[in-house]
Design an enzyme around this catalytic site. Structure first.
Site, PDB file in Angstrom:
ATOM      1  N   ASP A 203      -7.078  10.236   1.562  1.00 41.04           N
ATOM      2  CA  ASP A 203      -6.015   9.227   1.461  1.00 41.04           C
ATOM      3  C   ASP A 203      -5.780   8.657   2.869  1.00 41.04           C
ATOM      4  O   ASP A 203      -5.656   9.409   3.842  1.00 41.04           O
ATOM      5  CB  ASP A 203      -4.745   9.895   0.917  1.00 41.04           C
ATOM      6  N   ILE A 204      -5.756   7.322   2.972  1.00 37.30           N
ATOM      7  CA  ILE A 204      -5.563   6.691   4.283  1.00 37.30           C
ATOM      8  C   ILE A 204      -4.154   7.009   4.790  1.00 37.30           C
ATOM      9  O   ILE A 204      -3.181   6.966   4.036  1.00 37.30           O
ATOM     10  CB  ILE A 204      -5.774   5.166   4.181  1.00 37.30           C
ATOM     11  N   ASN A 211       0.212  -2.864   5.582  1.00 32.07           N
ATOM     12  CA  ASN A 211       0.669  -3.892   4.636  1.00 32.07           C
ATOM     13  C   ASN A 211       1.992  -4.503   5.111  1.00 32.07           C
ATOM     14  O   ASN A 211       2.155  -5.719   5.122  1.00 32.07           O
ATOM     15  CB  ASN A 211       0.892  -3.278   3.252  1.00 32.07           C
ATOM     16  N   ASP A 220      -6.030  -5.184   2.742  1.00 35.58           N
ATOM     17  CA  ASP A 220      -7.294  -5.252   1.986  1.00 35.58           C
ATOM     18  C   ASP A 220      -8.500  -5.131   2.915  1.00 35.58           C
ATOM     19  O   ASP A 220      -9.491  -4.475   2.589  1.00 35.58           O
ATOM     20  CB  ASP A 220      -7.383  -6.579   1.217  1.00 35.58           C
ATOM     21  N   GLU A 246      -5.277   3.551  -2.147  1.00 37.21           N
ATOM     22  CA  GLU A 246      -5.975   3.893  -0.898  1.00 37.21           C
ATOM     23  C   GLU A 246      -6.377   5.363  -0.913  1.00 37.21           C
ATOM     24  O   GLU A 246      -6.341   6.049   0.080  1.00 37.21           O
ATOM     25  CB  GLU A 246      -5.107   3.556   0.324  1.00 37.21           C
TER      26      GLU A 246
HETATM   27  P1  GH3 Z   1       0.560   8.508   3.838  1.00 37.25           P
HETATM   28  O1  GH3 Z   1      -0.018   8.747   5.167  1.00 37.25           O
HETATM   29  O2  GH3 Z   1       1.603   9.482   3.456  1.00 37.25           O
HETATM   30  O3  GH3 Z   1      -0.496   8.392   2.778  1.00 37.25           O
HETATM   31  O4  GH3 Z   1       1.302   7.103   3.927  1.00 37.25           O
HETATM   32  P2  GH3 Z   1       0.882   5.781   3.217  1.00 37.25           P
HETATM   33  O5  GH3 Z   1       1.711   4.676   3.797  1.00 37.25           O
HETATM   34  O6  GH3 Z   1      -0.572   5.578   3.280  1.00 37.25           O
HETATM   35  O7  GH3 Z   1       1.204   6.127   1.707  1.00 37.25           O
HETATM   36  P3  GH3 Z   1       1.754   5.339   0.512  1.00 37.25           P
HETATM   37  O8  GH3 Z   1       1.234   5.982  -0.723  1.00 37.25           O
HETATM   38  O9  GH3 Z   1       3.254   5.235   0.624  1.00 37.25           O
HETATM   39  O10 GH3 Z   1       1.144   3.893   0.632  1.00 37.25           O
HETATM   40  C1  GH3 Z   1       0.107   3.436  -0.111  1.00 37.25           C
HETATM   41  C2  GH3 Z   1       0.193   1.942  -0.087  1.00 37.25           C
HETATM   42  O11 GH3 Z   1      -1.043   1.361  -0.499  1.00 37.25           O
HETATM   43  C3  GH3 Z   1       1.220   1.392  -1.026  1.00 37.25           C
HETATM   44  C4  GH3 Z   1       0.543   0.182  -1.696  1.00 37.25           C
HETATM   45  O12 GH3 Z   1       1.309  -0.977  -1.534  1.00 37.25           O
HETATM   46  C5  GH3 Z   1      -0.741   0.055  -0.926  1.00 37.25           C
HETATM   47  N1  GH3 Z   1      -1.844  -0.433  -1.731  1.00 37.25           N
HETATM   48  C6  GH3 Z   1      -2.330   0.085  -2.880  1.00 37.25           C
HETATM   49  N2  GH3 Z   1      -3.405  -0.626  -3.325  1.00 37.25           N
HETATM   50  C7  GH3 Z   1      -3.608  -1.622  -2.426  1.00 37.25           C
HETATM   51  C8  GH3 Z   1      -4.541  -2.705  -2.328  1.00 37.25           C
HETATM   52  O13 GH3 Z   1      -5.442  -2.866  -3.165  1.00 37.25           O
HETATM   53  N3  GH3 Z   1      -4.440  -3.540  -1.278  1.00 37.25           N
HETATM   54  C9  GH3 Z   1      -3.465  -3.362  -0.312  1.00 37.25           C
HETATM   55  N4  GH3 Z   1      -3.416  -4.219   0.701  1.00 37.25           N
HETATM   56  N5  GH3 Z   1      -2.555  -2.385  -0.383  1.00 37.25           N
HETATM   57  C10 GH3 Z   1      -2.611  -1.515  -1.425  1.00 37.25           C
HETATM   58 MG    MG Z   2      -1.837   6.939   2.316  1.00 33.95          MG
HETATM   59 MG    MG Z   3      -1.647   7.348  -1.303  1.00 35.75          MG
END
Ligand code: GH3
Ligand code: MG
Ligand code: MG
Length: 332
Positions: A203-204, A211, A220, A246
């Site tokens: 997980d990123i 974003n 993206d 992600e």
């Molecule tokens: P953590 O280190 O705890 O994983 O923090 P995080 O910010 O990565 O975790 P979180 O799950 O809160 O954030 C995931 C975000 O990914 C939320 C969502 O808006 C974004 N996201 C999901 N799919 C896509 C996509 O296809 N494109 C983009 N740009 N953002 C996306």
């Molecule tokens: Mg994440």
């Molecule tokens: Mg996540």
């Protein structure tokens, strides 16, 4: 390709049945023994089907079986009279299955091999007949080329549609639908082989910040680059699935926890070392593997990997965790 071959397999067996029946009916004229080569070709495919699931390069096993069956057909045509027997045209039949499993290059190679076999049989066995009556050669060559052209366009469009359905358009990674069929496959396989399956869930880190700060398009771009770095760091036949926004999943058939940890650590280092979308990004990983001699249970493994990933996030991110703790001992 393997999925397509599984679909083709039963029809291929039926085709061998039809050919065998035709040869039986033609027995009094062609000789009963002509059934033997068909049985040999059927056995070759049966062996290829068995080995193909475990093979590192399954396309080679299938192509070898395909070439073997063409050689067998050509040999029986040669032994029954060469260009003057109507079965020479049967060399076109296997071409129908090429496009579903091989690239354009594979099809071209298959057509080339078939044409060489036709020429060899025609001139090798009865050159006089061909020179006397060229249509004996022209007709089967025309049939081979026409069949190859028509089936290649039909099969390509089918393969493209199926690829679109299982590939995530943003990252080019396989999607959940593809994962489902892979899980079914591995579950069935592990019941027979009891080989372990390693699982890496990545997980990123702090992706939402990208974003929020730079906008969705920048997010993206990061996803695209992260996906590319992951694929590059893995071996060509280790597949990555995008299972969440992600979140990425890697399945490693045959790998126990130690080996899976090593691969995850390589992925972590690669991501940390390679800017994505112009940003320095890191990723956290949860790693687990089914115990050797135990069947693969996807739900159970995913729950373990997910819990390990949660630990990795909790312990500061940019690290690899297993259900038993950090993969690399954390320095105090
Ligand atoms: P953590 O280190 O705890 O994983 O923090 P995080 O910010 O990565 O975790 P979180 O799950 O809160 O954030 C995931 C975000 O990914 C939320 C969502 O808006 C974004 N996201 C999901 N799919 C896509 C996509 O296809 N494109 C983009 N740009 N953002 C996306
Ligand atoms: Mg994440
Ligand atoms: Mg996540």
């Amino acid at each position: 390709m393997l999925d397509m071959d599984r679909r083709i397999a039963p029809v291929r067996r039926a085709t061998f049945g039809v050919i065998a029946l035709c040869l039986l009916l033609s027995g009094p004229w062609l000789g009963w023994w002509t059934i033997v080569p068909v049985v040999l070709a059927a056995i070759a495919f049966r062996l290829a089907e068995k080995h193909v699931e475990q093979a590192a390069r399954p396309e080679w096993a299938l192509f070898a079986a395909w070439v073997f069956s063409q050689i067998i057909i050509a040999s029986s045509v040669a032994l029954t009279g060469g260009p003057t027997v109507p079965t020479m045209a049967w060399l076109a039949i296997p071409l129908v299955t090429l496009g579903a499993r091989f690239s354009e290059r594979g099809i071209a190679l298959g057509v080339g091999i078939t044409l060489v076999l036709i020429l060899a049989v025609a001139f090798g066995v009865n050159a006089d007949a061909v020179i006397h009556s060229p249509p004996l050669l022209i007709a089967p060559i025309g049939l081979v080329i026409a069949v190859a052209l028509l089936q290649s366009v039909l099969m390509r469009s089918d393969v493209d549609t199926r690829a679109e359905a299982i590939v995530d358009p943003l990252t080019g990674m396989l999607n959940r639908k593809a994962l489902e069929s892979r899980v079914t496959e591995l579950t069935q396989q592990s019941k027979m082989t009891h080989q372990p399956v390693g699982m890496i869930l990545g997980d990123i880190d702090l992706f939402k910040e990208i974003n929020d700060t730079y906008g969705h398009a920048a997010g993206d771009a990061v996803l695209k680059d992260v996906a590319y770095t992951l694929r590059k760091a893995l071996r060509a036949f280790d597949l990555v699935y995008r299972v969440g926004g992600e979140e990425f999943l890697v399945l490693l058939p045959g790998a126990e926890t130690e080996q899976t940890k090593g691969v995850a650590e390589e992925l972590r280092t690669a991501i940390a070392a390679t800017p994505a979308g112009g940003q320095d990004m890191t990723m956290s990983f949860g790693v687990t593997a089914s115990a050797p001699h135990h069947s693969f249970d996807y739900e159970e493994l995913f729950a373990q990997a997910d819990a390990a990933l949660y630990q990795a996030k909790h312990e500061g991110r940019n690290c690899v965790f297993t259900p038993d703790g950090p993969a690399v001992p954390v320095l105090a």
